[in-house]
Design a protein around this motif. Structure first.
Motif, PDB file in Angstrom:
ATOM      1  N   SER A  27    -124.629 -42.251   2.900  1.00  0.00           N
ATOM      2  CA  SER A  27    -123.170 -41.959   3.362  1.00  0.00           C
ATOM      3  C   SER A  27    -122.237 -40.361   3.190  1.00  0.00           C
ATOM      4  CB  SER A  27    -122.000 -42.977   3.357  1.00  0.00           C
ATOM      5  OG  SER A  27    -121.840 -42.904   1.675  1.00  0.00           O
ATOM      6  N   ASP A  28    -121.977 -40.030   1.646  1.00  0.00           N
ATOM      7  CA  ASP A  28    -121.465 -38.677   1.687  1.00  0.00           C
ATOM      8  C   ASP A  28    -121.924 -37.796   2.742  1.00  0.00           C
ATOM      9  OD1 ASP A  28    -119.566 -40.268   0.087  1.00  0.00           O
ATOM     10  OD2 ASP A  28    -120.618 -39.726  -1.481  1.00  0.00           O
ATOM     11  N   VAL A  29    -123.156 -37.657   2.693  1.00  0.00           N
ATOM     12  CA  VAL A  29    -124.517 -37.022   3.357  1.00  0.00           C
ATOM     13  C   VAL A  29    -123.717 -36.503   4.916  1.00  0.00           C
ATOM     14  CG1 VAL A  29    -126.949 -35.541   4.340  1.00  0.00           C
ATOM     15  CG2 VAL A  29    -125.706 -36.594   1.582  1.00  0.00           C
ATOM     16  N   LEU A  30    -123.961 -37.666   5.015  1.00  0.00           N
ATOM     17  CA  LEU A  30    -123.041 -37.920   6.809  1.00  0.00           C
ATOM     18  C   LEU A  30    -122.044 -37.934   7.100  1.00  0.00           C
ATOM     19  CD1 LEU A  30    -125.414 -41.291   7.770  1.00  0.00           C
ATOM     20  CD2 LEU A  30    -126.086 -39.217   8.751  1.00  0.00           C
ATOM     21  N   ARG A  31    -121.195 -38.121   6.428  1.00  0.00           N
ATOM     22  CA  ARG A  31    -120.201 -38.148   6.613  1.00  0.00           C
ATOM     23  C   ARG A  31    -119.304 -36.131   6.479  1.00  0.00           C
ATOM     24  NH1 ARG A  31    -115.650 -36.412   3.142  1.00  0.00           N
ATOM     25  NH2 ARG A  31    -116.910 -37.194   1.436  1.00  0.00           N
ATOM     26  N   GLN A  32    -120.644 -35.332   6.088  1.00  0.00           N
ATOM     27  CA  GLN A  32    -119.897 -33.590   5.289  1.00  0.00           C
ATOM     28  C   GLN A  32    -120.618 -33.058   7.152  1.00  0.00           C
ATOM     29  OE1 GLN A  32    -121.364 -32.317   1.781  1.00  0.00           O
ATOM     30  NE2 GLN A  32    -119.796 -33.242   1.017  1.00  0.00           N
ATOM     31  N   ARG A  38    -117.836 -31.588  13.883  1.00  0.00           N
ATOM     32  CA  ARG A  38    -116.504 -31.134  14.501  1.00  0.00           C
ATOM     33  C   ARG A  38    -116.090 -29.845  14.468  1.00  0.00           C
ATOM     34  NH1 ARG A  38    -116.271 -37.163  12.363  1.00  0.00           N
ATOM     35  NH2 ARG A  38    -114.948 -36.594  10.863  1.00  0.00           N
ATOM     36  N   MET A  39    -116.221 -29.563  13.456  1.00  0.00           N
ATOM     37  CA  MET A  39    -115.752 -28.402  13.787  1.00  0.00           C
ATOM     38  C   MET A  39    -116.371 -27.092  14.449  1.00  0.00           C
ATOM     39  SD  MET A  39    -115.630 -25.606   9.730  1.00  0.00           S
ATOM     40  CE  MET A  39    -116.095 -23.711   9.893  1.00  0.00           C
ATOM     41  N   ILE A  40    -118.021 -27.122  14.188  1.00  0.00           N
ATOM     42  CA  ILE A  40    -117.947 -26.342  15.128  1.00  0.00           C
ATOM     43  C   ILE A  40    -117.818 -26.259  16.517  1.00  0.00           C
ATOM     44  CG2 ILE A  40    -120.630 -26.165  16.359  1.00  0.00           C
ATOM     45  CD1 ILE A  40    -121.672 -26.363  13.260  1.00  0.00           C
ATOM     46  N   GLU A  41    -118.154 -27.704  17.108  1.00  0.00           N
ATOM     47  CA  GLU A  41    -118.007 -27.970  18.755  1.00  0.00           C
ATOM     48  C   GLU A  41    -115.770 -27.994  19.018  1.00  0.00           C
ATOM     49  OE1 GLU A  41    -116.591 -31.980  21.894  1.00  0.00           O
ATOM     50  OE2 GLU A  41    -117.330 -32.322  18.580  1.00  0.00           O
ATOM     51  N   ALA A  42    -114.990 -27.859  17.388  1.00  0.00           N
ATOM     52  CA  ALA A  42    -113.850 -27.467  17.827  1.00  0.00           C
ATOM     53  C   ALA A  42    -113.812 -25.862  18.222  1.00  0.00           C
ATOM     54  CB  ALA A  42    -112.652 -27.872  16.969  1.00  0.00           C
ATOM     55  N   GLN A  50    -106.197 -18.424  14.878  1.00  0.00           N
ATOM     56  CA  GLN A  50    -105.716 -19.552  13.890  1.00  0.00           C
ATOM     57  C   GLN A  50    -106.143 -21.169  13.734  1.00  0.00           C
ATOM     58  OE1 GLN A  50    -103.465 -18.144  11.559  1.00  0.00           O
ATOM     59  NE2 GLN A  50    -103.745 -20.059  10.398  1.00  0.00           N
ATOM     60  N   GLN A  51    -107.067 -21.056  14.740  1.00  0.00           N
ATOM     61  CA  GLN A  51    -106.812 -23.191  15.381  1.00  0.00           C
ATOM     62  C   GLN A  51    -108.607 -23.239  15.074  1.00  0.00           C
ATOM     63  OE1 GLN A  51    -107.966 -23.881  18.985  1.00  0.00           O
ATOM     64  NE2 GLN A  51    -109.473 -25.214  18.622  1.00  0.00           N
ATOM     65  N   VAL A  52    -109.173 -21.081  13.979  1.00  0.00           N
ATOM     66  CA  VAL A  52    -110.448 -22.178  13.861  1.00  0.00           C
ATOM     67  C   VAL A  52    -110.674 -21.764  12.532  1.00  0.00           C
ATOM     68  CG1 VAL A  52    -113.082 -19.949  13.261  1.00  0.00           C
ATOM     69  CG2 VAL A  52    -111.680 -20.533  15.678  1.00  0.00           C
ATOM     70  N   LEU A  53    -109.352 -21.232  11.961  1.00  0.00           N
ATOM     71  CA  LEU A  53    -108.870 -20.963  10.773  1.00  0.00           C
ATOM     72  C   LEU A  53    -108.332 -22.341   9.896  1.00  0.00           C
ATOM     73  CD1 LEU A  53    -106.898 -17.487   9.950  1.00  0.00           C
ATOM     74  CD2 LEU A  53    -109.253 -18.305   9.278  1.00  0.00           C
ATOM     75  N   ASN A  54    -107.822 -22.763  10.619  1.00  0.00           N
ATOM     76  CA  ASN A  54    -107.482 -24.607  10.645  1.00  0.00           C
ATOM     77  C   ASN A  54    -107.676 -25.341  10.259  1.00  0.00           C
ATOM     78  OD1 ASN A  54    -104.662 -22.902   9.804  1.00  0.00           O
ATOM     79  ND2 ASN A  54    -103.580 -23.224  12.204  1.00  0.00           N
ATOM     80  N   GLY A  55    -109.219 -25.203  11.492  1.00  0.00           N
ATOM     81  CA  GLY A  55    -109.813 -26.323  11.355  1.00  0.00           C
ATOM     82  C   GLY A  55    -110.930 -26.515  10.278  1.00  0.00           C
ATOM     83  N   ALA A 179    -118.258 -22.164   5.164  1.00  0.00           N
ATOM     84  CA  ALA A 179    -117.619 -20.930   5.080  1.00  0.00           C
ATOM     85  C   ALA A 179    -118.631 -19.747   5.863  1.00  0.00           C
ATOM     86  CB  ALA A 179    -117.793 -20.322   3.540  1.00  0.00           C
ATOM     87  N   GLY A 180    -119.658 -19.849   6.224  1.00  0.00           N
ATOM     88  CA  GLY A 180    -120.527 -19.454   6.803  1.00  0.00           C
ATOM     89  C   GLY A 180    -120.130 -19.310   8.222  1.00  0.00           C
ATOM     90  N   VAL A 181    -119.727 -21.150   8.665  1.00  0.00           N
ATOM     91  CA  VAL A 181    -119.806 -20.375   9.508  1.00  0.00           C
ATOM     92  C   VAL A 181    -118.358 -20.500  10.357  1.00  0.00           C
ATOM     93  CG1 VAL A 181    -118.894 -22.950  12.244  1.00  0.00           C
ATOM     94  CG2 VAL A 181    -121.380 -23.390  10.095  1.00  0.00           C
ATOM     95  N   LEU A 182    -117.176 -20.210   9.401  1.00  0.00           N
ATOM     96  CA  LEU A 182    -116.229 -19.808   9.781  1.00  0.00           C
ATOM     97  C   LEU A 182    -115.949 -18.113   9.416  1.00  0.00           C
ATOM     98  CD1 LEU A 182    -113.139 -19.371   9.921  1.00  0.00           C
ATOM     99  CD2 LEU A 182    -113.728 -19.821   6.915  1.00  0.00           C
ATOM    100  N   ALA A 183    -116.558 -17.500   8.674  1.00  0.00           N
ATOM    101  CA  ALA A 183    -117.796 -16.271   8.736  1.00  0.00           C
ATOM    102  C   ALA A 183    -117.806 -16.465  10.252  1.00  0.00           C
ATOM    103  CB  ALA A 183    -118.003 -15.360   7.342  1.00  0.00           C
ATOM    104  N   ASP A 184    -119.266 -16.717  10.426  1.00  0.00           N
ATOM    105  CA  ASP A 184    -119.169 -16.590  11.963  1.00  0.00           C
ATOM    106  C   ASP A 184    -118.162 -16.462  12.820  1.00  0.00           C
ATOM    107  OD1 ASP A 184    -122.072 -15.686  14.107  1.00  0.00           O
ATOM    108  OD2 ASP A 184    -121.560 -18.071  14.013  1.00  0.00           O
TER     109      ASP A 184
END
Length: 410
Positions: A27-32, A38-42, A50-55, A179-184
């Motif tokens: 359940s923890d794996v699925l939650r992460q 959701r972060m990628i979709e947003a 700023q929206q990307v950073l806040n997400g 961090a990787g998704v954010l940097a990209d």
């Protein structure tokens, strides 16, 4: 995977050591994974930075879970880390400094060495090296991961806890992905911003060039008009008048384009013809000649610029033809109208109530040129004329893009 994402992931995962005794629930794996999805979709499309950073900070905090998370960016002028986004901290924290990129500062070490720093108890560090932002928020455990692009480390993703907390490979690997998704995403946003700056610079240059071209057109018209006044040869005068009309049509188009977006590929034909017709009175001295001009144009019909140029040039030619030949010195009226005949078929009509057009004139070189021009945009020219009942020219063409239509025969 982008360069920034790959570099950030590689740096963040390099120090992870998995404990075979760690037990992680499904359940923890699925939650992460859901949080990351959701972060990628947003962040898709043209989401602002700023929206990307806040997400990202909310995703990092929820996935660990951690009561606080933040993103820091290095200010290269003095190597100070500046808070750009946060959650779990007091309002107004954005813009605070978080120390320098030096040893003794957890975030500074992570950025300087381009590797994660996990400090179970930052209180054991010398107080003078610990940033006030950690002290003020009673941070005990701090986890800092570097954000890396092609120029090297430039920022930090950090989660903080107010009590000693063990952070294992499971949570570090999750934070590494965040961090990787954010940097990209940051890299893509910066690249998009650079393209916008470049586009705007080119737009300013193009606008200046358009003004110069428009001014040159006006200069050419003035030179031709002066030559008309100076010549005594009727044939030469006619040729100069023909040149003058064509340059006038192009100058009118440039005047119209200057009011549009620089990137515009289509224009409202009705508005262009209306703007051009507003100059007919002065250009052809209509009132002095006793000729009235009636305009019945429909706005909202957008055509590509080739069609706009062609139709405008032909309208100008046909109006000039009526001015010169239709009335024989008497008063009269010229009407310019435009309607939509079908879904993609438009008609621009130039008519007068003059003496009509001789049959021989229908095969003139000028009209053959007009039909050739219309053939280039897939249009045609129809004419109705009778002695003492005037002439009516109908320019029929499609307002669909050229690649979607076939050329009509002349």
């Amino acid at each position: 995977m982008g360069t920034a994402q790959a570099a950030t992931l590689a740096a963040s995962l390099s120090r992870i050591v998995a404990d075979p005794n760690d037990m992680v629930s499904l359940s923890d794996v699925l939650r992460q994974r859901q949080l990351i999805a959701r972060m990628i979709e947003a962040s898709q499309g043209e989401a602002p930075l700023q929206q990307v950073l806040n997400g990202a900070v909310h995703t990092a905090a929820q996935g660990c879970p951690a009561p606080m998370a933040k993103i820091l960016e290095i200010d290269r002028t003095d190597d100070t880390l500046v808070l750009k986004s946060q959650c779990g901290m007091p309002a107004g924290a954005i813009g605070r400094t978080a120390g320098k990129a030096v040893e003794g500062n957890p975030a500074g070490e992570a950025l300087k060495n381009a590797e994660p720093v996990i400090d179970i108890d930052v209180r054991r560090r010398p107080p003078e090296s610990l940033p006030d932002i950690l002290k003020d928020n009673n941070v005990v455990t701090s986890v800092s991961l570097p954000l890396i692009n092609h120029d090297g480390p430039y920022g930090i993703l950090e989660v903080d806890f107010p009590e000693p907390t063990q952070i294992g490979a499971f949570h570090i690997s999750f934070l590494a992905v965040v961090a990787g998704v954010l940097a990209d995403n940051i890299e893509k946003i910066h690249a998009r911003a650079a393209l916008i700056v470049e586009r705007d610079a080119k737009a300013v240059l193009l606008r200046e060039q358009q003004h110069r071209i428009r001014n040159n057109f006006q200069l050419i018209i003035a030179m031709v008009q002066r030559s008309v006044l100076q010549t005594t040869d009727d044939g030469c005068r006619k040729n100069l008048r023909d040149i003058e009309r064509r340059v006038f049509a192009m100058a009118s188009l440039y005047d119209h384009l200057l009011g549009l977006s620089v990137q515009a590929e289509r224009a409202d034909l009705g508005r262009y013809l209306s703007a051009m017709a507003a100059s007919f009175d002065d250009f052809y001295a209509l009132r002095t000649s006793g000729i009235a001009l009636k305009i019945e144009l429909q706005f909202g019909i957008d055509v590509d610029l080739d069609t706009c140029t062609t139709v405008g040039t032909i309208v100008n030619e046909l109006v000039a033809n009526s001015v010169e030949h239709a009335f024989g010195g008497s008063e009269g009226q010229i009407t310019v109208s435009m309607t939509r005949e079908a879904d993609d078929l438009c008609a621009v009509t130039i008519s007068d109530n003059g003496h009509g057009l001789p049959a021989a004139a229908l095969e003139s070189t000028g009209l053959r040129t007009v039909r050739l021009m219309l053939n280039g945009i897939g249009g045609r020219l129809d004419v109705q004329t009778a002695p003492e009942r005037g002439v009516k020219w109908s320019i029929l063409f499609s307002d669909t893009p050229p690649r979607k239509r076939g050329a009509a025969k002349p």
